[in-house]
Design an enzyme around this catalytic site. Sequence first.
Site, PDB file in Angstrom:
ATOM      1  N   GLY A  40       0.759  -1.244   0.000  1.00 21.95           N
ATOM      2  CA  GLY A  40       0.000   0.000   0.000  1.00 21.95           C
ATOM      3  C   GLY A  40       0.788   1.292   0.000  1.00 21.95           C
ATOM      4  N   ASP A  99       0.650   3.277   4.292  1.00 22.20           N
ATOM      5  CA  ASP A  99      -0.440   4.033   3.697  1.00 22.20           C
ATOM      6  C   ASP A  99      -1.449   4.466   4.761  1.00 22.20           C
ATOM      7  OD1 ASP A  99      -1.242   1.407   4.165  1.00 22.20           O
ATOM      8  OD2 ASP A  99      -2.148   1.103   2.201  1.00 22.20           O
ATOM      9  N   ASP A 102      -4.735   1.944  10.993  1.00 18.84           N
ATOM     10  CA  ASP A 102      -6.150   1.659  11.246  1.00 18.84           C
ATOM     11  C   ASP A 102      -6.244   1.062  12.660  1.00 18.84           C
ATOM     12  OD1 ASP A 102      -8.866   1.247  10.528  1.00 18.84           O
ATOM     13  OD2 ASP A 102      -8.451  -0.710   9.680  1.00 18.84           O
ATOM     14  N   LYS A 130      -6.678   6.630  10.861  1.00 23.13           N
ATOM     15  CA  LYS A 130      -8.079   6.444  11.278  1.00 23.13           C
ATOM     16  C   LYS A 130      -8.068   6.203  12.781  1.00 23.13           C
ATOM     17  CE  LYS A 130      -9.407   3.639   7.262  1.00 23.13           C
ATOM     18  NZ  LYS A 130     -10.069   2.334   6.981  1.00 23.13           N
ATOM     19  N   ASP A 158      -5.490  -0.291  -2.069  1.00 23.52           N
ATOM     20  CA  ASP A 158      -6.406  -1.147  -2.824  1.00 23.52           C
ATOM     21  C   ASP A 158      -7.638  -1.571  -2.034  1.00 23.52           C
ATOM     22  OD1 ASP A 158      -5.066  -2.974  -0.997  1.00 23.52           O
ATOM     23  OD2 ASP A 158      -5.914  -4.584  -2.215  1.00 23.52           O
ATOM     24  N   ARG A 164      -5.459   0.617  -7.058  1.00 25.11           N
ATOM     25  CA  ARG A 164      -4.147   1.127  -6.644  1.00 25.11           C
ATOM     26  C   ARG A 164      -3.638   2.242  -7.555  1.00 25.11           C
ATOM     27  NH1 ARG A 164      -2.045  -2.160  -2.541  1.00 25.11           N
ATOM     28  NH2 ARG A 164      -2.427  -4.376  -2.778  1.00 25.11           N
TER      29      ARG A 164
HETATM   30  P1  IMP Z   1      -4.023  -1.966  10.735  1.00 26.17           P
HETATM   31  O1  IMP Z   1      -3.061  -3.078  11.024  1.00 26.17           O
HETATM   32  O2  IMP Z   1      -5.430  -2.322  11.136  1.00 26.17           O
HETATM   33  O3  IMP Z   1      -3.570  -0.635  11.275  1.00 26.17           O
HETATM   34  O4  IMP Z   1      -4.151  -1.864   9.176  1.00 26.17           O
HETATM   35  C1  IMP Z   1      -3.234  -1.241   8.397  1.00 26.17           C
HETATM   36  C2  IMP Z   1      -3.245  -1.827   7.028  1.00 26.17           C
HETATM   37  O5  IMP Z   1      -4.566  -2.204   6.636  1.00 26.17           O
HETATM   38  C3  IMP Z   1      -2.760  -0.801   6.028  1.00 26.17           C
HETATM   39  O6  IMP Z   1      -1.431  -1.114   5.684  1.00 26.17           O
HETATM   40  C4  IMP Z   1      -3.677  -1.004   4.861  1.00 26.17           C
HETATM   41  O7  IMP Z   1      -3.028  -1.828   3.922  1.00 26.17           O
HETATM   42  C5  IMP Z   1      -4.876  -1.738   5.366  1.00 26.17           C
HETATM   43  N1  IMP Z   1      -6.028  -0.827   5.453  1.00 26.17           N
HETATM   44  C6  IMP Z   1      -6.523  -0.240   6.564  1.00 26.17           C
HETATM   45  N2  IMP Z   1      -7.547   0.558   6.267  1.00 26.17           N
HETATM   46  C7  IMP Z   1      -7.707   0.480   4.924  1.00 26.17           C
HETATM   47  C8  IMP Z   1      -8.586   1.139   3.989  1.00 26.17           C
HETATM   48  O8  IMP Z   1      -9.440   1.965   4.328  1.00 26.17           O
HETATM   49  N3  IMP Z   1      -8.404   0.809   2.685  1.00 26.17           N
HETATM   50  C9  IMP Z   1      -7.461  -0.078   2.259  1.00 26.17           C
HETATM   51  N4  IMP Z   1      -6.613  -0.679   3.084  1.00 26.17           N
HETATM   52  C10 IMP Z   1      -6.732  -0.403   4.406  1.00 26.17           C
HETATM   53 MG    MG Z   2      -1.020  -2.321   4.004  1.00 25.94          MG
END
Ligand code: IMP
Ligand code: MG
Length: 173
Positions: A40, A99, A102, A130, A158, A164
């Site tokens: 990403g 990217d 979350d 987020k 994506d 992408r």
């Molecule tokens: P986390 O581990 O939950 O913080 O997620 C992070 C990863 O999830 C990022 O590297 C993104 O690849 C993916 N991700 C989180 N939110 C989104 C979104 O809204 N769209 C696409 N990919 C996301």
């Molecule tokens: Mg990712």
Amino acid sequence: MTGVRRLFDEAAIAGRVRDLAREIAETFPREFTVVGLLKGSFVFVADLVRALHPLGLAPRVEFVRLSSYGCGRESSGEIRLVGDVPAGIDGRQVLLVDDIVDSGHTFAYAKSLLLEHGAERIVTCALIDKPGRREADITADLVGFTVPDVFIVGYGIDYAEQYRSLPYLGTID
Ligand code: IMP
Ligand code: MG
């Protein structure tokens, strides 16, 4: 593209990338290592490192591939390293770039991985934050855009390997 609502266009992204580059230049010496998380962050890293050049910074660029999402929208919370951690992290100052932050599990995992490999210092940088969805105890040190709980695509990001190549950031329902 149908179904994508534009959130941040090319000019808005370029402006934030320039701002972030200035913040990075305030805290890093000329020599350091950018570690992007695949896939990403590939577009963001490409723009960010070029924005660092006119500020006199000359980072090495490495990538680490992690997986958690599969093809769905929710992180499993179980992060896996795909392939190897690049050599030469030991003793380096690292800018860890993704990217989106979350739940935060990806950044938390990547950070401990790089610390295990001897990184001297890690600053985290996410194009999108987020904060409302955080589960892991981690904050991004540098953030491009803060958004509520929406699903983002474009600019390298994506949904099921689509979108992408969109040059802007948008949301899909
Ligand atoms: P986390 O581990 O939950 O913080 O997620 C992070 C990863 O999830 C990022 O590297 C993104 O690849 C993916 N991700 C989180 N939110 C989104 C979104 O809204 N769209 C696409 N990919 C996301
Ligand atoms: Mg990712």
